[in-house]
Enzyme design. Structure first.
Site, PDB file in Angstrom:
ATOM      1  N   ILE A  15      34.272  46.521  39.504  1.00  0.00           N
ATOM      2  CA  ILE A  15      35.692  46.163  39.533  1.00  0.00           C
ATOM      3  C   ILE A  15      36.080  45.417  38.262  1.00  0.00           C
ATOM      4  CG2 ILE A  15      35.755  46.123  42.046  1.00  0.00           C
ATOM      5  CD1 ILE A  15      35.609  43.057  41.895  1.00  0.00           C
ATOM      6  N   GLY A  16      35.221  45.535  37.262  1.00  0.00           N
ATOM      7  CA  GLY A  16      35.478  44.818  36.016  1.00  0.00           C
ATOM      8  C   GLY A  16      34.378  43.826  35.700  1.00  0.00           C
ATOM      9  N   GLY A  63      40.270  43.484  41.514  1.00  0.00           N
ATOM     10  CA  GLY A  63      40.501  43.393  42.947  1.00  0.00           C
ATOM     11  C   GLY A  63      40.625  41.927  43.342  1.00  0.00           C
ATOM     12  N   PHE A  64      39.639  41.134  42.874  1.00  0.00           N
ATOM     13  CA  PHE A  64      39.617  39.691  43.135  1.00  0.00           C
ATOM     14  C   PHE A  64      39.667  39.407  44.629  1.00  0.00           C
ATOM     15  CE2 PHE A  64      41.940  40.663  39.186  1.00  0.00           C
ATOM     16  CZ  PHE A  64      40.924  40.338  38.315  1.00  0.00           C
ATOM     17  N   GLU A  88      32.939  34.172  40.726  1.00  0.00           N
ATOM     18  CA  GLU A  88      33.953  33.305  41.314  1.00  0.00           C
ATOM     19  C   GLU A  88      33.903  31.856  40.856  1.00  0.00           C
ATOM     20  OE1 GLU A  88      34.783  35.005  45.575  1.00  0.00           O
ATOM     21  OE2 GLU A  88      32.865  35.699  44.840  1.00  0.00           O
TER      22      GLU A  88
END
Ligand code: FES
Ligand code: FES
Lengths: 677, 162
Positions: free
Chosen positions: A450-451, A223-224, A640
């Protein structure tokens, strides 16, 4: 421990949003605006409706009912005004994807176009000061006298950096399947980084009580940031399903993703730095110019990392925004920090050269005792440790700082360094833990994987809190019917969910049967500290003097990010972020079509992300920190920080290799060669 | 129109729209969701399957054009409960994060292991270069991974190629 969902992912059994086998499913395919600004005169659906398999055409001709609270990008087909080229203006629902797509091409939309403006400029007359910047931070800060600090400086650097539109481009396209039941309850399988928030927003947009909506996202293909809030496909699927009385699947194409799922705003960043003879900053100013759409205000917090990095008596940061006829920008991995630290850390490198100092020593002499803009103590900060450890591993003491002097055949070789940082926050979350009949433990929280490996990390956390073997712990997530939890975003997921899981497990341990937790009060009571992770990024590049091609032969990231819960997952997160940072440095760029509006390069053949051959030696290591002011795990978010500073380290290495300072990302062969002429 | 394909060793006969891609046939009609759609334009590799044993992009193949051929998807790589060595190595090396590119990476790698001959990065075209990390990186560059798991993908494949 290997990823819990590893086996289902490598055997193709993991079910992503578009893949649920739902009886009677039909397909929706959107029609996009061809103009950048103006009004829709009419939508002629006659031809489309006559095509095989077509069940309905949705558009503003007959606006589907949405709540009055629906606004911005999610208020589909409510208005005849066009805000940007590529906006969804209609959609076809048909029995198969091929029929829906073919009919969408036959929908005729007539427009009354107006003149558009899609160009961000630092002197744009429409620039204004937003009330806050994402996520609710002050727009401007000012401490001391920047002009006096610059006047008194021995060395001054005044530079402007620019970054382009960047697109998250998760590999899984945004998709949703919506099903209404007989009692008017809605189930949506969505690509969501957080099902609780997604449910709340969809309920608000559709005018339903939250308990009549359920969002399920068991596996999310990246998604990032772009799946942090519901995107139009979820609303489209729900509206289309209501219109045709059948479950509807809406999957965006890669091209449509560029238009309607958010992107990183382009930035223009002006920095002024002054330093005394010893390299100590006398003034630091960072002003960022950015864009948003006419539909919604999204103000990226680009200059905010400058508030927390270096000691200086005079510090000013500011953000100015202009609303253009463009799609709404949104979160992309490390919003604020990624573009902001690119500019700050490039400018610090320029200052090091201007002052004749080693760039690591320059950062060390400007190490602050407390957070510069707030005066708060750091809960922990080990930037210097990261720089020193990286320097040792990179054999920095053998580096000749002279730019443009190392050659290996056609290749110019250089190295660079940059600092990295990301806030360590947590948000209130709930969780539940129960002892099952078979003696194992069930842990429930509406977290998202999401990973990142959230299932695995939460299993480790719960097993630790319960004092049992991880095999005995079963984590359920990705469903809004589970205890409410914040999104996988802002590097807050594990810290937020993990806090609640630990508290629920503690209660289960004393209760013996069940534990439920809500960390709202606990977090309200957190002491005042500046909480951030820090890191140092080192890059070695080889630049072809013939073609201008830049190859990153080595990347090293050293991070101080609290206690690392799972080394294998953490390493993957760090190197994944660094790899994306390499893309930001060298190749990623979406162009804006000045003439017609909208974006150019709307696919993966034109928007280049790093491929396997681009990525050679990428290594991430960390210094384990003990920080009791964070959360029960002592962890800082790591999703991040890996992308932060990478582009600056690579840009600084390109300068060291070639002697040319390029101040606009990405650093393409054309820009390398142009600097010679 | 009606076509028959061999899918993971079984004959499957389906009545198809001539416009449907092999990828959509697998995902939407046959319930084989392992083949992923990342771009639908041959640009990402997520949809890679083996067609008669060679890797192919299923989004670029019309279903009607592969009539009679043998298709292996990621669901067909393992033998029963025994994972294919590449699948096991991907888990061991943490060669994925979100897992969306993974079926394509696995099918692509499985096909690559059997592809002889030099590549664009082979120094000496007269000798078999073997699957060095550089060769793997080059040969796997048609499979994008936005999570950035390449370092681990290369080490996982190297282990199996050895
Ligand atoms: S979906 Fe086939 S190459 Fe991307
Ligand atoms: S694992 Fe997410 S795209 Fe490769």
């Amino acid at each position: 421990m290997n990823r819990i969902e590893g086996r289902v992912k490598v055997t193709g059994l993991a079910t992503y949003a578009a893949e649920y086998p739902v009886e009677g499913l039909v397909h929706a395919f959107p029609v996009q605006s061809q103009i950048a600004k103006g009004r829709i005169r009419q939508v002629d659906a006659a031809q489309a409706l006559a095509m095989p398999g077509v069940l309905a055409v949705l558009s503003s001709e007959d606006p589907p009912e949405l709540a009055a609270a629906a606004s911005g990008e999610l208020a589909l087909f409510q208005s005849r005004e066009v805000a940007y080229r590529g906006q969804l203006v209609a959609a076809v629902v048909a029995d198969t994807l091929d029929n829906a797509r073919a009919a969408a091409a036959a929908v005729r939309v007539g427009y009354d176009p107006d003149d558009h403006d899609v160009s961000l400029r630092a002197d744009h007359p429409g620039l204004y000061k937003p009330d806050t910047v994402n996520p609710g931070l002050p727009t401007d800060t000012e401490k001391g006298d920047v002009e006096a600090g610059l006047a008194a400086a021995a060395t001054v650097v005044e530079v402007t950096y620019a970054t382009p539109v960047l697109h998250n481009n998760p590999m899984e396209p945004h998709a949703a399947i919506a099903c209404w039941d007989d009692e008017g309850r809605l189930l949506v399988y969505d690509t969501a980084q957080g099902t609780t928030w997604s449910r709340d927003i969809l309920a608000r947009v559709l005018g339903l009580p939250a308990d009549r909506v359920r969002v399920v996202s068991r596996h999310v293909g990246g998604g990032f940031g772009s799946k942090g809030t519901p995107r139009p496909q979820a609303v489209l699927a729900a509206l289309a399903a209501r219109a045709v009385g059948r479950p509807v699947k809406a999957v965006l194409t890669r091209q449509q993703m560029f238009d309607v799922t958010g992107y990183r705003t382009p930035t223009i960043q002006r920095l002024r730095l002054g330093a005394d003879a010893e390299g100590r900053l006398t003034a630091l100013e960072h002003v960022a110019y950015e864009q948003s759409s006419t539909l919604e205000e999204f103000a990226e917090q680009t200059a905010t990392p400058t508030r927390i990095m270096y000691a200086t008596p005079a510090l000013r940061t500011a953000h100015r925004l202009v609303r253009l006829d463009v799609a709404t920008p949104s979160w992309m991995r490390a919003p604020g920090e990624a573009p902001g630290m690119y500019a700050l850390e490039s400018a610090m490198d320029e200052l090091a050269y201007a002052a004749g100092m080693d760039p690591i020593e320059l950062r060390v002499v400007n190490e602050p005792d407390t957070e510069p803009h707030s005066g708060l103590p750091y809960s922990s900060r080990d930037l210097v440790g990261c720089l020193r450890e990286g320097a040792r591993r990179f054999e920095w003491e053998r580096r000749d700082p002279a730019p443009g002097v190392r050659r290996d055949g056609e290749w110019l070789v250089g190295t660079g360094v940059a600092a990295s940082t990301y806030p360590a926050r947590r948000r209130p979350s709930r969780a539940r833990a129960v002892r099952r009949e078979d003696g194992d433990y069930l842990v429930q929280v509406a977290a998202a994987d999401i990973g990142t490996g959230a299932r695995t990390a939460l299993t480790t956390i719960a097993a630790g809190a319960l004092g049992v073997d991880p095999d005995q712990v079963h984590v359920e997530l990705g469903d809004s019917d589970l205890p409410a939890a914040p999104v996988a975003g802002g590097s807050m997921g594990t810290a937020s969910w993990g806090s609640a899981v630990v508290r629920a497990c503690e209660e289960l341990k004393s209760d013996g049967r069940e534990g439920v937790a809500d960390t709202t009060e606990e977090i309200e009571g957190d002491a005042q500290f500046a909480r951030h992770a820090f890191g140092a990024q080192f890059a070695e590049v080889r630049v072809s003097s013939v073609t201008g091609e830049v190859r990153v032969s080595r990347l090293l990231g050293v991070f101080a990010a609290g206690h690392i819960i799972d080394p294998q997952l953490a390493r993957s997160q760090f190197i994944g972020g660094m790899t994306m940072g390499m893309g930001m440095a060298l190749m990623e760029e979406t162009l804006t079509d000045e003439e017609f509006g909208g974006f150019l390069r709307r696919d993966l053949a034109q928007y280049h992300v790093p491929a396997c051959a681009d990525v050679r030696d990428v290594e991430a290591v960390w210094l384990d920190e003990r920080d009791v002011e964070l959360n029960p795990m002592g962890s800082k978010g790591i999703g991040e920080i890996g992308i932060v500073g990478t582009a600056a380290a690579i840009g600084n290495a390109v300068f060291h290799a070639t002697g040319h300072r390029l101040r606009e990302l990405p650093i393409t062969p054309a820009k390398i060669l142009m600097s010679r002429f | 129109m009606e076509i028959t394909l061999q899918v993971n060793g079984k004959a499957r006969t389906v009545d198809v729209d001539p416009r449907i891609s092999l990828l959509d046939l697998l995902r939407e009609r046959l319930g084989l969701i392992g083949a992923k759609k990342g771009c639908d334009h041959g640009q990402c590799g997520a949809c890679t399957v083996l067609l008669d044993g060679r890797r192919a992009l299923s989004c670029l193949a019309l279903a009607v054009a592969v009539e009679g051929r043998a298709v292996t998807t990621v669901e067909g790589l393992a033998s029963g409960d025994d994972l294919h060595p590449l699948q096991a190595a991907f888990i061991e090396h943490d060669a994925f994060q979100c897992g969306y590119c993974t079926p394509g990476q696995l099918c692509s790698a499985a096909g690559m292991l059997d592809e002889p001959g030099p590549s664009a990065v082979t120094e000496d075209l007269r000798t078999d270069p073997g699957l060095t990390p550089d060769e793997i990186r080059e040969r796997m560059s048609g499979n994008l991974c936005r999570c950035g798991a390449y370092v681990n993908i290369v080490s996982a494949i190297s282990e199996v190629a050895r």
